[in-house]
Scaffold this active site. Structure first.
Site, mmCIF file in Angstrom:
data_model
loop_
_atom_site.group_PDB
_atom_site.id
_atom_site.type_symbol
_atom_site.label_atom_id
_atom_site.label_comp_id
_atom_site.label_asym_id
_atom_site.label_seq_id
_atom_site.Cartn_x
_atom_site.Cartn_y
_atom_site.Cartn_z
ATOM 1 N N LYS A 35 0.904 -1.356 0.135
ATOM 2 C CA LYS A 35 -0.118 0.144 -0.030
ATOM 3 C C LYS A 35 0.903 1.281 0.114
ATOM 4 O O LYS A 35 2.103 1.124 0.018
ATOM 5 C CB LYS A 35 -0.916 0.063 1.296
ATOM 6 C CG LYS A 35 -0.139 0.038 2.476
ATOM 7 C CD LYS A 35 -1.034 -0.303 3.830
ATOM 8 C CE LYS A 35 -0.082 -0.100 5.283
ATOM 9 N NZ LYS A 35 -0.918 -0.771 6.194
ATOM 10 N N ARG A 130 -10.001 -0.252 15.011
ATOM 11 C CA ARG A 130 -9.755 0.476 13.687
ATOM 12 C C ARG A 130 -10.890 -0.043 12.820
ATOM 13 O O ARG A 130 -11.945 0.418 12.601
ATOM 14 C CB ARG A 130 -8.311 0.468 13.371
ATOM 15 C CG ARG A 130 -8.153 1.677 12.172
ATOM 16 C CD ARG A 130 -6.822 1.735 11.917
ATOM 17 N NE ARG A 130 -6.286 0.348 11.112
ATOM 18 C CZ ARG A 130 -5.076 0.164 10.827
ATOM 19 N NH1 ARG A 130 -4.047 1.058 10.846
ATOM 20 N NH2 ARG A 130 -4.544 -1.126 10.193
ATOM 21 N N TYR A 267 17.359 29.180 7.948
ATOM 22 C CA TYR A 267 16.224 30.106 8.434
ATOM 23 C C TYR A 267 16.321 30.188 9.991
ATOM 24 O O TYR A 267 16.449 29.332 10.451
ATOM 25 C CB TYR A 267 14.906 29.678 7.983
ATOM 26 C CG TYR A 267 14.596 29.767 6.624
ATOM 27 C CD1 TYR A 267 14.269 31.165 5.878
ATOM 28 C CD2 TYR A 267 14.751 28.801 5.380
ATOM 29 C CE1 TYR A 267 14.222 31.385 4.720
ATOM 30 C CE2 TYR A 267 14.387 29.102 4.283
ATOM 31 C CZ TYR A 267 14.138 30.331 3.578
ATOM 32 O OH TYR A 267 13.966 30.360 2.308
ATOM 33 N N MET A 315 13.198 24.158 1.954
ATOM 34 C CA MET A 315 12.257 23.458 1.107
ATOM 35 C C MET A 315 13.215 22.550 0.126
ATOM 36 O O MET A 315 12.823 21.412 0.092
ATOM 37 C CB MET A 315 11.606 24.348 0.406
ATOM 38 C CG MET A 315 10.670 23.752 -0.812
ATOM 39 S SD MET A 315 9.404 24.943 -1.722
ATOM 40 C CE MET A 315 8.706 25.885 -0.609
HETATM 41 C C1 LIG Z 1 -0.094 -1.685 6.956
HETATM 42 C C2 LIG Z 1 -0.721 -3.009 7.416
HETATM 43 C C3 LIG Z 1 0.123 -4.182 7.461
HETATM 44 C C4 LIG Z 1 1.696 -4.097 7.282
HETATM 45 O O1 LIG Z 1 2.123 -3.585 8.468
HETATM 46 P P1 LIG Z 1 3.714 -3.556 8.782
HETATM 47 O O2 LIG Z 1 3.858 -2.821 10.132
HETATM 48 O O3 LIG Z 1 4.177 -2.385 7.765
HETATM 49 O O4 LIG Z 1 4.398 -4.735 8.613
HETATM 50 C C5 LIG Z 1 -0.530 -5.399 7.753
HETATM 51 N N1 LIG Z 1 -1.834 -5.581 7.834
HETATM 52 C C6 LIG Z 1 -2.676 -4.232 7.815
HETATM 53 C C7 LIG Z 1 -4.080 -4.540 8.083
HETATM 54 C C8 LIG Z 1 -2.221 -3.145 7.606
HETATM 55 O O5 LIG Z 1 -2.876 -2.255 7.208
#
Ligand SMILES: *Cc1c(COP(=O)(O)O)cnc(C)c1O
Length: 368
Positions: A35, A130, A267, A315
């Site tokens: 992802k 979640r 800065y 930047m």
């Molecule tokens: C992002 C995610 C993972 C992977 O987690 P890592 O900590 O990057 O190994 C696995 N399962 C779900 C549901 C996730 O959202």
């Protein structure tokens, strides 16, 4: 001379890290998570590098899966958030995706979509709060899906751990046992392990039968970043020398300053010179994805040595004290993280985690 910041990607390191994951959980199928543009490495790049050596791949949303199917990836694809509506669930059927189903609204959308999904992952909320159904609803959800003809090739069970990066945390035992209890006696594969859970030894959960099949969902570790928080004294090779960095971010030194005693740099003049320092100006800034809040002292690697960042990040530039590397010169490439400087070390100095640094790297830095 290289003029701009850029990243190098090492697909061999990515595959090596997958082997490390397999070593942590033999007999568990590996479904790498790609992802967020493959954790900043590029969605297609990650799929091409892992597609043939992984058991399946996981993305968050149907849109990402669409991209992968268009690019020709035809392997198993888990969609962690599932389809958001009937149209999304129809796309899941058309593209042979395996969506997670985590909410009652998705069951309704699935009815309305009038498609049949051969493989579905039922997500249970065992304490992360979640996404997911309460474990007590497992039976009702499974019946509803089966009654509508879904899951002919498999109804699988997944949950997600909230505190696996600290294996001693009490939440872990509660989640592990809630999951084992909820899935006991049901058919389908089980999946709970992210990277931290694999390191904790929970690739097959805790308290499951020997005949239960497991799938793991490692993300961050595959990209060479250890999931646990990293102690400050960690050596440059990283907390686990077995993981290899996949992304190396580099940018050239484009100028050198010799500030007088009391002169400020950058800065706000938040850092002032004692006198005698050589300050290198590196062509990398927050627009490229370097964290603006990285404080003075954050390590930057020049000619194999770690040098402290000084003053505020701009930047598209930042300043580094090169006093300990007298041979450093304009045109040298500084490493912001990657080979010789684990991303989690930079993240720790900047008050964040490696995940954030990797996923925020500007897309324009990636190789075409
Ligand atoms: C992002 C995610 C993972 C992977 O987690 P890592 O900590 O990057 O190994 C696995 N399962 C779900 C549901 C996730 O959202």
């Amino acid at each position: 001379m290289q003029r701009a910041a850029s990243i190098q990607l090492d697909s061999g390191a990515l595959r090596h890290n997958l082997e490390v994951a397999r070593g942590l959980a033999p007999e568990v199928a590996m479904w790498p998570v790609i992802k967020a543009e493959g954790y900043g490495h590029g969605l297609d790049w990650a799929a091409q590098s892992l597609g043939e050596v992984a058991d399946g791949l996981a993305v968050s949303a149907v849109e990402e899966a669409e991209v992968l199917r268009r690019s020709g990836f035809d392997g198993p694809l888990l969609v962690l958030q599932g389809g958001r509506d009937s149209a999304g669930l129809r796309r899941c059927a058309e593209l042979a995706l395996q969506p997670a189903v985590h909410a009652p609204a998705q069951l309704e959308a699935l009815d309305a979509a009038s498609v049949v999904l051969p493989e579905v992952w039922i997500k249970l909320n065992t304490g992360m709060n979640r996404l997911g159904f309460a474990p007590a609803q497992a039976d009702a959800v499974e019946r509803a899906l089966r009654a509508a003809g879904h899951g002919g090739r498999g109804l699988h069970w997944m949950t997600h751990m909230a505190c696996a990066d600290d294996p001693a945390d009490d939440h872990n035992a509660a989640q592990l046992s809630a999951f084992a209890t909820a899935v006991a006696g049901r058919s389908g594969a089980r999946s709970l392990a992210n990277s931290a859970s694999l390191f904790a030894g929970w690739g097959r959960g805790v308290g499951h039968g020997a005949d239960e099949a497991f799938r793991a969902r490692p993300g961050i570790m595959l990209y060479g970043c250890h999931p646990a928080s990293v102690p400050a004294e960690t050596p440059p090779e990283g907390p686990d020398a077995d993981l290899r960095p996949v992304m190396t971010v580099q940018a050239p030194i484009i100028g050198i300053q010799h500030p007088a005693p009391g002169d400020g740099v950058g800065y706000g003049a938040t850092w002032t010179a004692h006198g005698g320092e050589r300050i290198g100006i590196v062509a990398m800034g927050y627009a490229d994805g370097y964290p603006r809040h990285a404080p003075t002292g954050t390590p930057v690697r020049v000619r194999g040595q770690l040098c402290p960042l000084v003053g505020r990040v701009s930047m598209d530039m930042l300043a580094v004290d090169l006093s300990d590397v007298p041979e450093a010169a304009v045109g040298d490439l500084a490493t912001l993280w990657g080979e010789g400087l684990p991303v989690e070390r930079v993240a720790r100095a900047a008050g964040t985690i490696g995940y954030e640094l990797l996923t925020r790297v500007a897309g324009r830095l990636r190789p075409a």
